[in-house]
Motif scaffolding. Structure first.
Motif, PDB file in Angstrom:
ATOM      1  N   GLY A  58     -21.763 -45.069   9.221  1.00 39.69           N
ATOM      2  CA  GLY A  58     -22.571 -44.058   8.551  1.00 39.69           C
ATOM      3  C   GLY A  58     -23.039 -42.927   9.440  1.00 39.69           C
ATOM      4  N   HIS A  59     -23.172 -43.178  10.742  1.00 34.81           N
ATOM      5  CA  HIS A  59     -23.713 -42.134  11.612  1.00 34.81           C
ATOM      6  C   HIS A  59     -22.755 -40.956  11.825  1.00 34.81           C
ATOM      7  N   ILE A  60     -21.491 -41.080  11.436  1.00 33.63           N
ATOM      8  CA  ILE A  60     -20.612 -39.926  11.592  1.00 33.63           C
ATOM      9  C   ILE A  60     -20.694 -38.981  10.396  1.00 33.63           C
ATOM     10  N   LYS A  61     -21.258 -39.463   9.281  1.00 29.19           N
ATOM     11  CA  LYS A  61     -21.320 -38.635   8.078  1.00 29.19           C
ATOM     12  C   LYS A  61     -22.366 -37.539   8.258  1.00 29.19           C
ATOM     13  N   ASN A  62     -21.974 -36.347   7.909  1.00 29.63           N
ATOM     14  CA  ASN A  62     -22.867 -35.203   7.964  1.00 29.63           C
ATOM     15  C   ASN A  62     -22.705 -34.405   6.665  1.00 29.63           C
ATOM     16  N   SER A  63     -23.370 -33.291   6.558  1.00 32.32           N
ATOM     17  CA  SER A  63     -23.316 -32.526   5.310  1.00 32.32           C
ATOM     18  C   SER A  63     -21.904 -32.002   5.031  1.00 32.32           C
ATOM     19  N   ARG A  64     -21.144 -31.689   6.052  1.00 33.72           N
ATOM     20  CA  ARG A  64     -19.757 -31.229   5.860  1.00 33.72           C
ATOM     21  C   ARG A  64     -18.911 -32.342   5.247  1.00 33.72           C
ATOM     22  N   LEU A  65     -19.006 -33.529   5.808  1.00 34.35           N
ATOM     23  CA  LEU A  65     -18.226 -34.644   5.274  1.00 34.35           C
ATOM     24  C   LEU A  65     -18.723 -35.041   3.887  1.00 34.35           C
ATOM     25  N   ALA A  66     -20.007 -34.981   3.683  1.00 35.92           N
ATOM     26  CA  ALA A  66     -20.568 -35.335   2.374  1.00 35.92           C
ATOM     27  C   ALA A  66     -20.020 -34.424   1.273  1.00 35.92           C
ATOM     28  N   ALA A  67     -19.802 -33.160   1.595  1.00 39.73           N
ATOM     29  CA  ALA A  67     -19.255 -32.228   0.606  1.00 39.73           C
ATOM     30  C   ALA A  67     -17.857 -32.649   0.163  1.00 39.73           C
ATOM     31  N   PHE A  68     -17.086 -33.224   1.067  1.00 38.92           N
ATOM     32  CA  PHE A  68     -15.727 -33.662   0.744  1.00 38.92           C
ATOM     33  C   PHE A  68     -15.690 -35.052   0.118  1.00 38.92           C
ATOM     34  N   THR A  69     -16.591 -35.933   0.527  1.00 36.90           N
ATOM     35  CA  THR A  69     -16.492 -37.326   0.089  1.00 36.90           C
ATOM     36  C   THR A  69     -17.223 -37.624  -1.218  1.00 36.90           C
ATOM     37  N   LYS A  70     -18.085 -36.736  -1.680  1.00 36.79           N
ATOM     38  CA  LYS A  70     -18.863 -37.040  -2.879  1.00 36.79           C
ATOM     39  C   LYS A  70     -18.005 -37.193  -4.128  1.00 36.79           C
ATOM     40  N   HIS A  71     -16.829 -36.592  -4.153  1.00 34.90           N
ATOM     41  CA  HIS A  71     -15.978 -36.661  -5.338  1.00 34.90           C
ATOM     42  C   HIS A  71     -14.842 -37.680  -5.206  1.00 34.90           C
ATOM     43  N   ILE A  72     -14.825 -38.439  -4.125  1.00 34.30           N
ATOM     44  CA  ILE A  72     -13.731 -39.388  -3.910  1.00 34.30           C
ATOM     45  C   ILE A  72     -13.559 -40.368  -5.067  1.00 34.30           C
ATOM     46  N   PRO A  73     -14.601 -41.030  -5.552  1.00 35.65           N
ATOM     47  CA  PRO A  73     -14.378 -41.990  -6.646  1.00 35.65           C
ATOM     48  C   PRO A  73     -13.697 -41.354  -7.864  1.00 35.65           C
ATOM     49  N   TRP A  74     -14.122 -40.168  -8.232  1.00 36.51           N
ATOM     50  CA  TRP A  74     -13.523 -39.479  -9.375  1.00 36.51           C
ATOM     51  C   TRP A  74     -12.069 -39.096  -9.082  1.00 36.51           C
TER      52      TRP A  74
END
Length: 149
Positions: A58-74
């Motif tokens: 979890g410590h590598i996740k930042n706002s940049r990565l969050a923007a890309f990963t939030k839609h992964i399940p969909w």
């Protein structure tokens, strides 16, 4: 009709697209953002849960990565359905990316960027998708680096 034989293909196709140069926003490419975050945290292995979008560690996740990963399940569910695989057939799914943080960037051929300064760094990595279906069977698919595609 849902088909188990399509699972590996669907996983590969989703991961190939997700790690490709097609996954970008106005600030850059996902592949570059993930590598830079991993390198900054000296983390050679990253695991992304495709059912939740959770990034580990979890410590590598930042706002940049969050923007890309939030839609992964969909996105992942959409890819599965497009290849006749129902999400209910999936017990778990993850993308594992392993970097050699000591390796330098490689010179890639065949790509031309309008703005070469915005081109992502091409670094060696190993990416694999692992999925366990509702029967308990594991499926795996390897994905080449974006610059080897």
């Amino acid at each position: 009709m849902a088909q188990y034989k399509q699972i590996e293909s669907a996983c590969h196709n989703w991961a190939h697209s997700f790690l490709s140069l097609e996954n970008f926003d106005e600030h850059g490419y996902f592949a570059e953002s993930l590598y830079q975050s991993s390198k900054a945290q000296n983390q050679s292995k990253v695991v992304i849960n495709l059912l939740t979008g959770e990034v580990s560690p979890g410590h590598i996740k930042n706002s940049r990565l969050a923007a890309f990963t939030k839609h992964i399940p969909w996105q992942f569910g959409k890819q599965l359905r497009s290849q006749n695989v129902e999400l209910a057939m999936v017990r778990s799914a993850r993308l594992e990316i392993r970097y050699d943080l000591q390796a330098g960037s490689v010179d890639y051929q065949g790509y031309v960027f309008r703005d070469p300064g915005s081109a992502p760094v091409a670094v060696p990595y190993c990416a694999e998708v692992y999925l366990i279906d509702d029967r308990g069977k594991q499926h795996a698919a390897k994905v080449k680096e974006w610059w080897r595609s």
